[in-house]
Design an enzyme around this catalytic site. Structure first.
Site, short mmCIF file in Angstrom:
data_model
loop_
_atom_site.label_atom_id
_atom_site.label_comp_id
_atom_site.label_asym_id
_atom_site.label_seq_id
_atom_site.Cartn_x
_atom_site.Cartn_y
_atom_site.Cartn_z
N GLU A 20 0.84 -1.20 0.00
CA GLU A 20 0.00 0.00 0.00
C GLU A 20 0.88 1.26 0.00
O GLU A 20 1.92 1.30 0.64
CB GLU A 20 -0.88 -0.03 1.26
N LYS B 205 -9.77 2.26 -1.05
CA LYS B 205 -9.83 1.76 0.32
C LYS B 205 -11.20 2.06 0.91
O LYS B 205 -11.70 3.18 0.81
CB LYS B 205 -8.73 2.39 1.17
N CYS C 244 -5.23 -3.02 3.18
CA CYS C 244 -4.90 -3.03 4.61
C CYS C 244 -6.11 -3.19 5.53
O CYS C 244 -6.58 -4.29 5.78
CB CYS C 244 -4.10 -1.78 4.95
#
Length: 632
Positions: free
Chosen positions: A42, A124, A176
């Site tokens: 990321e 995200k 993540c």
């Protein structure tokens, strides 16, 4: 069968040019090894913890430019990487240009657009607005985009389709926090796996090291792979990043899980390299053992890596350490010598009349064992001069012309000693040799401000300030046994009572030491700062009244009765430390050096606090009165 390269590279935050060069090297190596897919972490191009650098338009454009160059490298290899994404036509809620924390996938020179996404990248979904993270300040989430478009995350979250070697692949790509959804009201992974038949899940991360976190990640990600019967690839970066007051190491520990949740490939921590695996989503693999990440060796590894990288980043090659004959300065000395070599470390003992022959001897022995440059610089003459000067200085009230004379208390004299050691000797000596001096505080001292502003609170880095006292002792034993394989930290330093030796009341030879009872207070203080739901005196007193306190805070049974014979003594101790923790200690922490984070909650930006003074709830006051037999 696909050959997948997961590239655990070292990310240099704020330097996309350097990160691009590393990526280019990794891509060329992966191509030479006939990899079909290469996966990067990321925010691999810009870095993650950048503060308000995210508000620089020129920086955003630079990162996007390097991203285009990476996309151009995707001939004959699929490249998956993290970068900033910008919609220049829209604004975030703060009025600045719309930015996304994005995952890009490119193949044959073109971006792969998620099936239902309005953009050619994955966004995200879940933002970790806790600890060191501040994502909502800078980025726009997929959840926010869904709300704006009057739709649901289910309608936007979709896989990336790519044809490699004649295989049509559905790649479930997330970033993540999207894999850490237990505390959220929905799970991006569950949505993807419910709505699509996936060939693999890919989680690109920028996840800092936290003691014990990897064990939890293995449990969480293994279950996700097993429950959905799909392989999961987790790719994390290495390096250090910071948000000013707190420095984080990124350990990598990238891992591949098969569809049964078994670990089938794992990168060594803090190792920057390409790793390869031949992956078939339907194949059963021989499981690898689960790496252990919860002992003192992992703390040592994180500290050593973090200190070494930080010294390199600030271009510091020489270090001065004030040593007292105590455990904290001894552990700091052993760490720095092992990292930068004995020739680059100068140890200084600065005795006053209160320092015992015992601790002076232990300091000399430590320096001899480590082979460092060593100096003894007594401070008593200067301290006496300062006290005498203050006491003979006329302080004039210019309104009344009255003259007052200062009386220097024992407490003030203690602080004068500490400041003389740091502000005069250590600062002057480090400047003379072209280096810096360390802050050797541990987390218990930092919690309650058991230190002197502009004295032992000073330094360029507080490397041990996220370790409780018992962890410092564990680290001392580990350094002797496993790192140096001999007794460099004298056993006498490990055995002696901890003491600041600033007055006759702290005479170690008489068994007098710090007011902090570390076997108990380490755990009491830890409950104040590291608990997910912050513990307050109300909780502590409730557990005390129920005789369950030791169980709740995790200390050894019997310590409360050992240290406090009455409720009155217990409450006085609790309020003493709470008043300091929420009072003067905050001011000291604000002015403290950067801290190297190890725990689940480190001081600095990780633990955000304001100077509001101590507060006790109504329920606390009522319970206190009941225990003391008083009227609330």
């Amino acid at each position: 069968m696909l050959k997948i390269c997961f590239s655990q590279i070292e990310v240099e935050p704020g330097h996309p040019d350097l990160n691009f060069s590393k990526m280019l090297q990794a891509i060329n190596e992966a191509k030479a090894n006939n990899a079909d897919i290469i996966i990067f972490p990321e925010m691999v191009i810009p870095g993650y913890l950048l503060g308000d650098t995210w508000e620089q338009t020129s920086y955003l454009k630079d990162c996007l430019s390097y991203g285009e160059d990476i996309i151009a490298q995707s001939n004959d290899i699929c490249i998956i990487f993290g970068n900033i994404a910008v919609d220049w036509q829209k604004k975030n809620t703060d009025g600045r240009v719309r930015k996304y924390n994005a995952l890009y996938a490119a193949y044959q020179g073109k971006l792969i657009q998620p099936e239902k996404s309005p953009y050619p990248f994955a966004i995200k979904t879940l933002f970790p607005n806790y600890r060191e993270f501040d994502d909502s300040r800078y980025f726009y989430s997929l959840q926010s985009l869904a709300d704006e478009l009057d739709t649901s995350v289910d309608d936007l979250l979709s896989p990336m389709k790519v044809n490699i070697k004649g295989q049509e692949l559905n790649l479930g790509c997330i970033l993540c926090e999207d894999g850490w959804s237990d505390d959220y009201n929905f799970s991006p992974i569950d949505i993807l796996c419910k709505n699509y038949k996936l060939d693999m899940l890919i989680n690109i991360s920028a996840s800092p090291y936290t003691f014990g976190k990897n064990n939890k990640r293995h449990r969480v990600f293994s279950k996700q792979a097993k429950d959905n019967q799909v392989p999961l690839i987790y790719v994390n970066n290495i390096g250090i990043q910071n948000n000013g007051k707190t420095i984080y190491t990124f350990d990598g520990s990238s891992t591949v899980y098969d569809k049964n949740g078994n670990i089938i490939a794992c990168c060594p921590a803090y190792s920057g390299k390409n790793n390869y695996i031949n992956l078939n989503s339907n194949e059963d693999y021989t499981p690898l053992p689960i790496p252990q990440n919860d002992d003192i060796s992992n703390i040592y590894q994180a500290l050593s890596y973090g200190i070494k990288k930080f010294l390199k980043d600030i271009h510091m090659k020489k270090v001065v350490i004030g040593i007292s004959g105590g455990i904290d300065s001894a552990v700091a000395s052993a760490l720095y010598v092992n990292i930068i070599g004995k020739d680059n470390v100068t140890l200084i003992n600065m005795p006053s009349k209160f320092n015992s022959e015992t601790t002076k001897g232990l300091s000399s022995q430590l320096a001899h064992n480590l082979g460092c440059q060593y100096a003894i610089v007594p401070i008593q003459e200067v301290v006496d001069f300062t006290v005498n000067q203050f006491e003979h200085t006329d302080v004039v009230d210019l309104t009344t012309q009255n003259v007052n004379h200062l009386t220097i208390s024992s407490f003030v004299k203690e602080n004068i000693q500490a400041r003389d050691r740091s502000a005069r000797i250590l600062a002057g000596m480090s400047a003379a040799i072209g280096g810096g001096f360390t802050c050797n505080a541990n987390k218990a001292e930092t919690t309650v401000g058991y230190s002197t502003l502009y004295g032992d609170q000073s330094g360029f880095l507080a490397a041990l300030a996220d370790l409780w006292k018992h962890q410092v002792y564990d680290l001392a034993r580990y350094l002797n046994k496993e790192v140096y394989k001999r007794e460099v930290i004298p056993q006498g330093i490990i055995d002696i009572i901890p003491s600041a030796e600033l007055s006759a009341e702290q005479d170690v030879d008489a068994g007098k030491g710090d007011p902090i009872k570390y076997p108990y207070h380490d755990y009491l203080f830890r409950s104040f700062v590291e608990s997910w739901q912050k513990v307050t005196p109300e909780d502590i007193l409730t557990w005390y009244s129920e005789n369950t306190l030791e169980e709740h805070i995790g200390c050894e049974k019997g310590l409360v009765a050992k240290y406090f014979s009455t409720a009155k003594e217990f409450i006085a101790d609790l309020e003493r430390w709470w008043n300091l923790f929420t009072g003067m200690a905050i001011a000291k922490r604000i002015q403290a050096p950067p801290i190297l984070a190890i725990s689940r909650r480190a001081y600095g930006f990780d633990h955000r606090e304001s100077q509001n003074g101590a507060y006790y709830t109504r329920a606390y006051k009522q319970l206190k009165a009941k225990l003391l037999g008083e009227t609330a």
